[in-house]
Design a protein around this motif. Structure first.
Motif, PDB file in Angstrom:
ATOM      1  N   THR A 165     -16.509  -6.645 -25.883  1.00 10.25           N
ATOM      2  CA  THR A 165     -16.592  -8.081 -25.592  1.00 10.25           C
ATOM      3  C   THR A 165     -16.924  -8.319 -24.125  1.00 10.25           C
ATOM      4  O   THR A 165     -17.558  -9.320 -23.792  1.00 10.25           O
ATOM      5  CB  THR A 165     -15.286  -8.803 -25.966  1.00 10.25           C
ATOM      6  OG1 THR A 165     -14.188  -8.210 -25.262  1.00 10.25           O
ATOM      7  CG2 THR A 165     -15.034  -8.739 -27.452  1.00 10.25           C
ATOM      8  N   GLU A 166     -16.509  -7.409 -23.258  1.00 13.25           N
ATOM      9  CA  GLU A 166     -16.886  -7.538 -21.847  1.00 13.25           C
ATOM     10  C   GLU A 166     -18.401  -7.409 -21.697  1.00 13.25           C
ATOM     11  O   GLU A 166     -19.029  -8.211 -21.007  1.00 13.25           O
ATOM     12  CB  GLU A 166     -16.181  -6.484 -21.000  1.00 13.25           C
ATOM     13  CG  GLU A 166     -16.503  -6.618 -19.511  1.00 13.25           C
ATOM     14  CD  GLU A 166     -15.688  -5.668 -18.667  1.00 13.25           C
ATOM     15  OE1 GLU A 166     -15.007  -6.135 -17.736  1.00 13.25           O
ATOM     16  OE2 GLU A 166     -15.734  -4.444 -18.934  1.00 13.25           O
ATOM     17  N   ASP A 167     -18.993  -6.421 -22.349  1.00 15.54           N
ATOM     18  CA  ASP A 167     -20.445  -6.245 -22.286  1.00 15.54           C
ATOM     19  C   ASP A 167     -21.167  -7.480 -22.806  1.00 15.54           C
ATOM     20  O   ASP A 167     -22.173  -7.925 -22.227  1.00 15.54           O
ATOM     21  CB  ASP A 167     -20.866  -5.017 -23.106  1.00 15.54           C
ATOM     22  CG  ASP A 167     -20.477  -3.697 -22.453  1.00 15.54           C
ATOM     23  OD1 ASP A 167     -20.166  -3.706 -21.239  1.00 15.54           O
ATOM     24  OD2 ASP A 167     -20.490  -2.671 -23.163  1.00 15.54           O
ATOM     25  N   ILE A 168     -20.655  -8.048 -23.899  1.00 13.60           N
ATOM     26  CA  ILE A 168     -21.290  -9.228 -24.500  1.00 13.60           C
ATOM     27  C   ILE A 168     -21.223 -10.416 -23.554  1.00 13.60           C
ATOM     28  O   ILE A 168     -22.227 -11.090 -23.293  1.00 13.60           O
ATOM     29  CB  ILE A 168     -20.631  -9.573 -25.847  1.00 13.60           C
ATOM     30  CG1 ILE A 168     -20.962  -8.506 -26.887  1.00 13.60           C
ATOM     31  CG2 ILE A 168     -21.090 -10.954 -26.336  1.00 13.60           C
ATOM     32  CD1 ILE A 168     -20.188  -8.649 -28.181  1.00 13.60           C
ATOM     33  N   GLN A 169     -20.040 -10.679 -23.014  1.00 10.22           N
ATOM     34  CA  GLN A 169     -19.874 -11.853 -22.161  1.00 10.22           C
ATOM     35  C   GLN A 169     -20.597 -11.699 -20.824  1.00 10.22           C
ATOM     36  O   GLN A 169     -21.162 -12.674 -20.299  1.00 10.22           O
ATOM     37  CB  GLN A 169     -18.383 -12.149 -21.935  1.00 10.22           C
ATOM     38  CG  GLN A 169     -17.624 -12.559 -23.189  1.00 10.22           C
ATOM     39  CD  GLN A 169     -18.049 -13.916 -23.740  1.00 10.22           C
ATOM     40  OE1 GLN A 169     -19.228 -14.272 -23.740  1.00 10.22           O
ATOM     41  NE2 GLN A 169     -17.070 -14.676 -24.219  1.00 10.22           N
TER      42      GLN A 169
END
Length: 254
Positions: A16-20
């Motif tokens: 989710t860090e990569d996505i955000q």
């Protein structure tokens, strides 16, 4: 100055860090802002927080903590955790730790703010505030006394703005004014009417930033606060919901 504002990213793991971060990179490339502001709940508490990802965005990042960053720890333990992160990065500014930062002639101040119950539209608001339901995530914050923590946050903001007369941006997680809480109009029985901020941080405490940006309620709100003494505050609740990356653009005159 152009500000890219977001909130409630709820980064919970590396994926989710990569996505955000990718989402934020897209908006930065699209709008070319001077500063990125995130008004709390950037991370879930169990995420091994590291400012490195935010530091890669290439512009100053100013953010405050939200209630989700504090869960399962005491307030002091969470602040110590973020203090250690803050020491390693110069381009990422956690306002709960630094209290304020000046960028291109604009002062950014703020913190999680917490809540004192005064925004509640429900009866017996003090009972609800002092008996946080076990179904509410904040019940898992250790030794948590919301009213006391709220008062500390207000004093921190007042100190950061004392004798400052330039353009300022208040960044808080919970709502600094009743009108920034859409639930007060949509659903009077919502739990957010207990745990979403103060009645009027501006008039009650004499705090008048140029802009106020918040999140927490996941409901988008815009309005201009103006009192009979000529104080004007432009207010935005970003309104981001779980799993989203909604942004708002604020353009200030130089």
């Amino acid at each position: 100055m152009k500000i890219l504002a977001s909130s409630d990213l709820h980064i919970s793991n590396a994926r989710t860090e990569d996505i955000q971060i990718s989402n934020l990179e897209y908006y930065i490339d699209k709008y070319h802002p001077d500063v990125l502001v995130i008004s709390g709940d950037v991370y879930e508490n169990y995420m091994p927080t590291n400012f490195y990802a935010l530091n890669t965005l290439g512009i100053p990042v100013v953010f405050c903590l939200g209630n989700h960053e504090f869960v399962y720890r005491t307030v002091a333990e969470t602040l110590n955790h973020y203090d250690q992160q803050q020491e390693a990065f110069d381009n990422v500014h956690c306002l709960d730790i630094k209290h304020y930062v000046d960028i291109k002639g604009v002062r950014f101040v703020g913190n999680v703010l917490w809540y004192d119950g005064s925004m509640s539209t429900l009866p017996d608001k003090d009972y609800y505030l002092n008996n946080i339901s076990t179904s509410w995530l904040d019940a898992s914050i250790k030794d948590f006394k919301p009213v006391e923590e709220h008062k500390k946050c207000v004093q921190q903001i007042k100190r950061s703005l004392k004798d400052y007369e330039g353009t300022s941006v208040l960044v808080t997680h919970t709502c600094p004014n009743l009108l920034l809480n859409m639930f007060c109009r949509e659903d009077p029985m919502s739990i957010y009417n207990i745990y979403s901020g103060v009645d009027n941080l501006f008039g009650t405490h004499g705090i008048y930033p140029t802009w106020a940006i918040c999140g927490h309620t996941h409901r988008e709100v815009d309005f201009d606060y103006e009192d009979n003494q000529g104080h004007l505050v432009h207010c935005i609740n970003v309104g981001n919901d779980y799993g989203q990356c909604k942004v708002r653009i604020i353009e200030m005159e130089d």
